[in-house]
Scaffold this active site. Sequence first.
Site, PDB file in Angstrom:
ATOM      1  N   HIS A  72       0.838  -1.198   0.000  1.00 24.42           N
ATOM      2  CA  HIS A  72       0.000   0.000   0.000  1.00 24.42           C
ATOM      3  C   HIS A  72       0.860   1.229   0.000  1.00 24.42           C
ATOM      4  CE1 HIS A  72      -3.922  -1.476   1.266  1.00 24.42           C
ATOM      5  NE2 HIS A  72      -3.221  -2.475   1.713  1.00 24.42           N
ATOM      6  N   TYR A 200      -8.992   4.264   8.136  1.00 23.93           N
ATOM      7  CA  TYR A 200      -9.407   4.564   9.512  1.00 23.93           C
ATOM      8  C   TYR A 200     -10.531   5.608   9.454  1.00 23.93           C
ATOM      9  CZ  TYR A 200      -4.837   2.649  11.037  1.00 23.93           C
ATOM     10  OH  TYR A 200      -3.740   1.850  11.278  1.00 23.93           O
ATOM     11  N   PRO A 292      -3.984  -0.925  19.193  1.00 24.05           N
ATOM     12  CA  PRO A 292      -3.726  -1.316  17.798  1.00 24.05           C
ATOM     13  C   PRO A 292      -3.845  -0.183  16.776  1.00 24.05           C
ATOM     14  CG  PRO A 292      -5.801  -2.248  18.580  1.00 24.05           C
ATOM     15  CD  PRO A 292      -5.145  -1.617  19.754  1.00 24.05           C
ATOM     16  N   LYS A 296       1.233  -1.020  15.441  1.00 26.99           N
ATOM     17  CA  LYS A 296       2.647  -1.039  15.832  1.00 26.99           C
ATOM     18  C   LYS A 296       3.085  -2.273  16.632  1.00 26.99           C
ATOM     19  CE  LYS A 296       4.048   2.632  13.895  1.00 26.99           C
ATOM     20  NZ  LYS A 296       4.508   2.260  12.559  1.00 26.99           N
ATOM     21  N   TYR A 384       4.566   6.522  10.990  1.00 32.11           N
ATOM     22  CA  TYR A 384       3.677   5.418  10.630  1.00 32.11           C
ATOM     23  C   TYR A 384       4.464   4.316   9.914  1.00 32.11           C
ATOM     24  CZ  TYR A 384      -0.628   3.094   9.147  1.00 32.11           C
ATOM     25  OH  TYR A 384      -1.629   2.177   8.956  1.00 32.11           O
TER      26      TYR A 384
HETATM   27  P1  RFL Z   1       2.261 -13.014  21.501  1.00 35.51           P
HETATM   28  O1  RFL Z   1       1.779 -13.069  20.094  1.00 35.51           O
HETATM   29  O2  RFL Z   1       1.278 -12.753  22.572  1.00 35.51           O
HETATM   30  O3  RFL Z   1       2.974 -14.418  21.764  1.00 35.51           O
HETATM   31  C1  RFL Z   1       3.378 -14.794  23.060  1.00 35.51           C
HETATM   32  C2  RFL Z   1       3.376 -16.310  23.093  1.00 35.51           C
HETATM   33  O4  RFL Z   1       3.822 -16.744  24.375  1.00 35.51           O
HETATM   34  C3  RFL Z   1       2.986 -17.799  24.824  1.00 35.51           C
HETATM   35  N1  RFL Z   1       3.085 -17.831  26.294  1.00 35.51           N
HETATM   36  C4  RFL Z   1       3.826 -18.709  26.967  1.00 35.51           C
HETATM   37  N2  RFL Z   1       4.608 -19.712  26.533  1.00 35.51           N
HETATM   38  C5  RFL Z   1       5.255 -20.449  27.486  1.00 35.51           C
HETATM   39  N3  RFL Z   1       5.131 -20.217  28.823  1.00 35.51           N
HETATM   40  C6  RFL Z   1       4.356 -19.196  29.283  1.00 35.51           C
HETATM   41  N4  RFL Z   1       4.267 -18.954  30.596  1.00 35.51           N
HETATM   42  C7  RFL Z   1       3.663 -18.398  28.331  1.00 35.51           C
HETATM   43  N5  RFL Z   1       2.817 -17.339  28.432  1.00 35.51           N
HETATM   44  C8  RFL Z   1       2.482 -17.009  27.185  1.00 35.51           C
HETATM   45  C9  RFL Z   1       1.606 -17.450  24.281  1.00 35.51           C
HETATM   46  O5  RFL Z   1       0.771 -18.598  24.186  1.00 35.51           O
HETATM   47  C10 RFL Z   1       1.975 -16.883  22.908  1.00 35.51           C
HETATM   48  O6  RFL Z   1       1.995 -17.876  21.914  1.00 35.51           O
HETATM   49  O7  RFL Z   1       3.444 -11.971  21.678  1.00 35.51           O
HETATM   50  P2  RFL Z   1       4.641 -11.532  20.688  1.00 35.51           P
HETATM   51  O8  RFL Z   1       5.301 -12.741  20.077  1.00 35.51           O
HETATM   52  O9  RFL Z   1       5.445 -10.554  21.445  1.00 35.51           O
HETATM   53  O10 RFL Z   1       3.910 -10.815  19.452  1.00 35.51           O
HETATM   54  C11 RFL Z   1       3.254  -9.598  19.669  1.00 35.51           C
HETATM   55  C12 RFL Z   1       2.040  -9.488  18.749  1.00 35.51           C
HETATM   56  O11 RFL Z   1       1.268 -10.654  18.841  1.00 35.51           O
HETATM   57  C13 RFL Z   1       1.186  -8.269  19.119  1.00 35.51           C
HETATM   58  O12 RFL Z   1       1.988  -7.148  19.387  1.00 35.51           O
HETATM   59  C14 RFL Z   1       0.225  -7.870  17.999  1.00 35.51           C
HETATM   60  O13 RFL Z   1      -0.652  -8.901  17.633  1.00 35.51           O
HETATM   61  C15 RFL Z   1      -0.584  -6.672  18.463  1.00 35.51           C
HETATM   62  N6  RFL Z   1      -1.640  -6.366  17.525  1.00 35.51           N
HETATM   63  C16 RFL Z   1      -1.334  -5.711  16.378  1.00 35.51           C
HETATM   64  N7  RFL Z   1      -0.042  -5.390  16.106  1.00 35.51           N
HETATM   65  C17 RFL Z   1       0.309  -4.820  14.922  1.00 35.51           C
HETATM   66  O14 RFL Z   1       1.487  -4.540  14.678  1.00 35.51           O
HETATM   67  N8  RFL Z   1      -0.663  -4.514  13.990  1.00 35.51           N
HETATM   68  C18 RFL Z   1      -1.969  -4.817  14.192  1.00 35.51           C
HETATM   69  O15 RFL Z   1      -2.754  -4.606  13.292  1.00 35.51           O
HETATM   70  C19 RFL Z   1      -2.369  -5.424  15.438  1.00 35.51           C
HETATM   71  N9  RFL Z   1      -3.659  -5.770  15.676  1.00 35.51           N
HETATM   72  C20 RFL Z   1      -2.966  -6.773  17.788  1.00 35.51           C
HETATM   73  C21 RFL Z   1      -3.956  -6.449  16.819  1.00 35.51           C
HETATM   74  C22 RFL Z   1      -3.298  -7.481  18.939  1.00 35.51           C
HETATM   75  C23 RFL Z   1      -4.597  -7.887  19.172  1.00 35.51           C
HETATM   76  N10 RFL Z   1      -4.847  -8.621  20.382  1.00 35.51           N
HETATM   77  C24 RFL Z   1      -5.891  -9.515  20.623  1.00 35.51           C
HETATM   78  C25 RFL Z   1      -3.926  -8.546  21.477  1.00 35.51           C
HETATM   79  C26 RFL Z   1      -5.263  -6.839  17.032  1.00 35.51           C
HETATM   80  C27 RFL Z   1      -5.590  -7.550  18.197  1.00 35.51           C
HETATM   81  C28 RFL Z   1      -7.031  -7.927  18.331  1.00 35.51           C
HETATM   82  C1  PHB Z   2      -5.552  -5.250  10.999  1.00 35.07           C
HETATM   83  O1  PHB Z   2      -5.550  -5.449   9.773  1.00 35.07           O
HETATM   84  O2  PHB Z   2      -5.883  -6.135  11.810  1.00 35.07           O
HETATM   85  C2  PHB Z   2      -5.152  -3.909  11.499  1.00 35.07           C
HETATM   86  C3  PHB Z   2      -4.768  -2.910  10.612  1.00 35.07           C
HETATM   87  C4  PHB Z   2      -4.400  -1.651  11.082  1.00 35.07           C
HETATM   88  C5  PHB Z   2      -4.407  -1.413  12.446  1.00 35.07           C
HETATM   89  C6  PHB Z   2      -4.788  -2.408  13.340  1.00 35.07           C
HETATM   90  C7  PHB Z   2      -5.168  -3.670  12.859  1.00 35.07           C
HETATM   91  O3  PHB Z   2      -4.072  -0.190  12.918  1.00 35.07           O
END
Ligand code: RFL
Ligand code: PHB
Length: 389
Positions: A72, A200, A292, A296, A384
């Site tokens: 994009h 957004y 989110p 980031k 960004y």
């Molecule tokens: P994770 O993905 O939470 O993975 C951590 C892993 O550790 C395991 N774990 C354990 N394992 C062993 N022993 C224990 N005691 C443990 N405790 C936990 C867990 O099962 C898991 O598998 O962290 P990591 O690797 O640091 O990755 C970070 C990302 O997942 C997170 O920052 C992003 O998903 C945040 N996020 C978004 N980030 C973006 O850059 N762009 C986005 O669009 C975006 N959208 C989102 C998001 C996070 C969301 N949620 C639900 C938190 C949208 C959502 C809905």
């Molecule tokens: C997503 O595609 O899940 C998404 C995209 C942009 C954001 C957050 C989540 O800022």
Amino acid sequence: MKTKVVIIGGGPAGLLLSQVLDQRGIESIVLERKSREYVLQRIRAGVLEWGSVEFLREAGIGERMDREGHLHDGTGIVWSGKNHCVLDTKKYTGKPMMAYGQTAITEDLYAAREAMGGTVIDEADDATPHGMLTDSPYVTFRKNGDEQRIDCDFIAGCDGFHGISRKSIPADVLRSFERVYPFGWLGVMSETPPLDDIIYASHPRGFALASQRNPMLSRYYIQCELDANVEDWPDDRFWDELKIRYPKEIADKIVTGPSIEKSIAPLRSFVAEPMSHGRMFLAGDSAHIVPPTGAKGLNLAISDVFYLSRALTAFYNGNDASYLESYSATALKRVWNAARLSWYLTTLLHRFPDQTDFDLKIQENDLEYLANSENAMRNLCEQYIGLPF
Ligand code: RFL
Ligand code: PHB
């Protein structure tokens, strides 16, 4: 068992760290609490900064991303039901953003770890770091009820916000900074063609976001009450509310269909300092959470892994511990920049329960300034797209 680095957590941060270390001849073992099926069905991030794209390519997992990801040049912001501006990162930074889902990245990482013979122990219960302040730390865990122990040189805490690693750092050493927002995001995945662009929206009824995973998979979010329940949001209600929050010409282009996933996530900013304690190093959500808005979280997990893998490589292959010593300070600079940007975009685009008419006027003025000032837009695009590693 014995290895060089025990990585607690098999999410994107932990798997990517083990992949990069393996490429550089440094062995590690990943301990993941959940099953692989569970980890792979979690739906989260969707947008990658250019630095993340390049680092994933270097890590040898760029092939499918380059084939299936969607580049994009710009991301839209709409408000007042009519006005809009475009974060044209290509124009202002020379770099595009990439839409490619975290679920796909995690699949690619698992496949790469398997192909290289990496050790990922899933369903590992009660992982516990020990001896972080000594030269011979170790991690205990239980697998199928049997207590096991891995001796190592270093522990990487990649176990997310609810993990054990950060909680193992004594309270008098760790400082945390937090803001909890008074709303959440209700997200829906549907097998429908997405809009061409990520957009957004700021609307009197609340924030909305149109995003995508592939040509037949869309991801949408709307701001919701903190105590909302997915059961109260049947698909029709979700689509109606989403469309209300976009200008008519965009709403008319949204293709609706049955949801294949629906979930609510609260929004929080959280940073823990320092990101290391003796021979344990935190990376990703275990050390910080951003709301989110701005996409980031995953990108920060990737930049932490860049710094930590560089530090461990300098230690093992260059006999140089200086990068390990500066890891926390270096990673935190980038973390705070993303924390500020995510807070700013969250504050700019959401409706807060206690917002006054004055606050709304300031929000609108901020958006108009963005739309009309090249300098303001360049400044936002620079952040960004993500600061250089
Ligand atoms: P994770 O993905 O939470 O993975 C951590 C892993 O550790 C395991 N774990 C354990 N394992 C062993 N022993 C224990 N005691 C443990 N405790 C936990 C867990 O099962 C898991 O598998 O962290 P990591 O690797 O640091 O990755 C970070 C990302 O997942 C997170 O920052 C992003 O998903 C945040 N996020 C978004 N980030 C973006 O850059 N762009 C986005 O669009 C975006 N959208 C989102 C998001 C996070 C969301 N949620 C639900 C938190 C949208 C959502 C809905
Ligand atoms: C997503 O595609 O899940 C998404 C995209 C942009 C954001 C957050 C989540 O800022």
